[in-house]
Design a protein around this motif. Structure first.
Motif, short mmCIF file in Angstrom:
data_model
loop_
_atom_site.label_atom_id
_atom_site.label_comp_id
_atom_site.label_asym_id
_atom_site.label_seq_id
_atom_site.Cartn_x
_atom_site.Cartn_y
_atom_site.Cartn_z
N UNK A 175 39.00 42.57 -2.18
CA UNK A 175 37.81 42.81 -1.35
C UNK A 175 37.35 44.26 -1.49
N UNK A 176 38.30 45.19 -1.56
CA UNK A 176 37.95 46.60 -1.74
C UNK A 176 37.20 46.83 -3.05
N UNK A 177 37.53 46.04 -4.08
CA UNK A 177 36.92 46.21 -5.40
C UNK A 177 35.61 45.46 -5.54
N UNK A 178 35.49 44.32 -4.90
CA UNK A 178 34.32 43.46 -5.08
C UNK A 178 34.04 42.69 -3.79
N UNK A 179 33.58 43.39 -2.78
CA UNK A 179 33.49 42.84 -1.43
C UNK A 179 32.62 41.59 -1.32
#
Length: 107
Positions: free
Chosen positions: A38-42
């Motif tokens: 999620x941090x990389x591709x929310x």
């Protein structure tokens, strides 16, 4: 979607299985790996998660503030994801000591 949140070992999965009469495989559980994704591709991760009927997450924002900046950022991402899921969910249940407390919608 039913979003269930609570501390570690608070009865979230048992409540979901009992109340929704579902198998463990029907429940989507937010893990550290999911939060990292999620941090990389929310947006993409959020879209995948919100398609599930039952989503469970552990509350991690009520403890000691981590000293490590990466751990703090991970915790912040988990909190932001939970906020978005709670906004989207039809029903939000907080589990405390095995006791469900509906905080949004109706079961």
């Amino acid at each position: 979607m039913l979003f269930i949140i609570g501390g570690y070992a608070s009865g979230k999965h048992e409540f979901a299985r009992r109340t929704m009469k579902c198998a463990e495989s029907d429940i989507f559980t937010i893990t550290d790996v999911i939060v990292s994704d999620y941090e990389k591709n929310s947006e993409a991760i959020f879209d995948i998660i919100k398609r599930h009927k039952i989503v469970i997450a552990s509350e991690i924002g009520c403890g000691i503030l981590p000293l490590d900046k990466h751990v703090r950022a991970h915790r912040e991402a988990a909190g932001r994801l939970s906020i978005r899921l709670a906004e989207t969910a039809d029903v939000v249940v907080q589990m405390v000591c095995g006791i469900p407390r509906v905080i949004k919608g109706q079961l």
